[in-house]
Design a protein around this motif. Structure first.
Motif, short mmCIF file in Angstrom:
data_model
loop_
_atom_site.label_atom_id
_atom_site.label_comp_id
_atom_site.label_asym_id
_atom_site.label_seq_id
_atom_site.Cartn_x
_atom_site.Cartn_y
_atom_site.Cartn_z
N TYR A 109 9.29 3.16 0.61
CA TYR A 109 10.13 3.91 -0.35
C TYR A 109 9.85 3.86 -1.77
N HIS A 110 11.62 4.62 -2.22
CA HIS A 110 11.38 4.79 -3.64
C HIS A 110 12.96 4.46 -3.53
N ASP A 153 10.22 10.23 4.55
CA ASP A 153 9.85 9.67 2.95
C ASP A 153 10.58 9.68 2.27
N PRO A 173 14.41 8.83 -0.28
CA PRO A 173 14.55 6.88 -0.85
C PRO A 173 15.70 6.35 -0.68
N SER A 177 10.29 -1.36 0.92
CA SER A 177 9.83 -1.54 -0.48
C SER A 177 8.59 -1.39 -0.36
N CYS A 192 11.06 -5.96 -10.39
CA CYS A 192 10.91 -4.45 -10.89
C CYS A 192 9.17 -4.44 -10.73
N LEU A 222 7.48 -2.04 -8.27
CA LEU A 222 8.20 -1.14 -7.07
C LEU A 222 8.02 0.54 -8.04
N SER A 223 8.07 1.15 -6.91
CA SER A 223 8.58 2.70 -7.46
C SER A 223 10.20 2.46 -7.12
N TRP A 224 10.70 2.71 -8.14
CA TRP A 224 12.07 2.75 -8.41
C TRP A 224 12.55 3.16 -9.83
N GLU A 225 13.72 3.72 -10.31
CA GLU A 225 14.58 4.39 -11.42
C GLU A 225 15.67 3.89 -11.12
#
Length: 173
Positions: A86-87, A166, A168, A83, A122, A125-128
């Motif tokens: 990483y994305h 690196d 996702p 976490s 979230c 976080l870096s997330w989508e």
């Protein structure tokens, strides 16, 4: 209403999700002792499975189960070493749930709390989140079905992700 009164184009995915939701509510009302399960897979960019989970959730409508599945995957990701570096890409086959999470003000009142709690998880976080075809999620579907009868939650973690890059992580629901 949107199609008739506002000239909006009919979206087949939304119609399908609505039908599934209505069937879920009907089944819940008719057979209240039937239960459901959630399951998911966390994978890296090479599709190597890093974690999988499955558990019983009792009686819930399909949209709530989908949101809980996403929240469970996010919780596992947050608890992992991945976490921080990483994305996270969350994939779901529920167009409605994806839209509600992307634009929480569109979520029906009955789902707003679940959607908001998912978004709260979230915030750091870096997330989508993306909608994917139902056929892509066969492993997660198998895990969710197995979760229906589980007395104890299932969690499998891989400690070697096989990658130093690196890239996702992806969660196939």
């Amino acid at each position: 209403n949107e199609v008739i009164f506002r000239g909006k184009t009919l979206d087949e995915n939304i119609v399908f999700d609505t039908i599934i939701l209505r069937i879920g509510w009907w089944v819940r009302a008719k057979w209240s002792d039937s239960s459901g399960g959630v399951g998911g897979v966390l994978r890296n960019h090479l599709s190597v499975t890093l974690a999988e989970f499955s558990r019983s959730i009792g009686v819930l409508d399909p949209a709530s189960a989908e949101i809980l599945t996403i929240k469970e995957a996010i919780s596992i990701f947050i608890s992992s070493r991945w976490s921080k570096d990483y994305h996270l890409i969350v994939e779901s086959d529920s167009n409605n749930v994806v839209n509600w999470i992307k634009r929480s003000h569109y979520a029906p009142t009955s789902f707003k709390y679940l959607v908001q709690s998912c978004l709260e998880e979230c915030k750091e976080l870096s997330w989508e989140i993306n909608c994917v075809d139902r056929n892509i999620n066969f492993v997660a579907d198998r895990l969710a079905k197995a979760g229906i009868n589980r007395q104890v939650p299932h969690l499998l973690l891989e400690f070697d992700d096989g990658d130093n890059g690196d890239r996702p992580l992806e969660r196939g629901q």
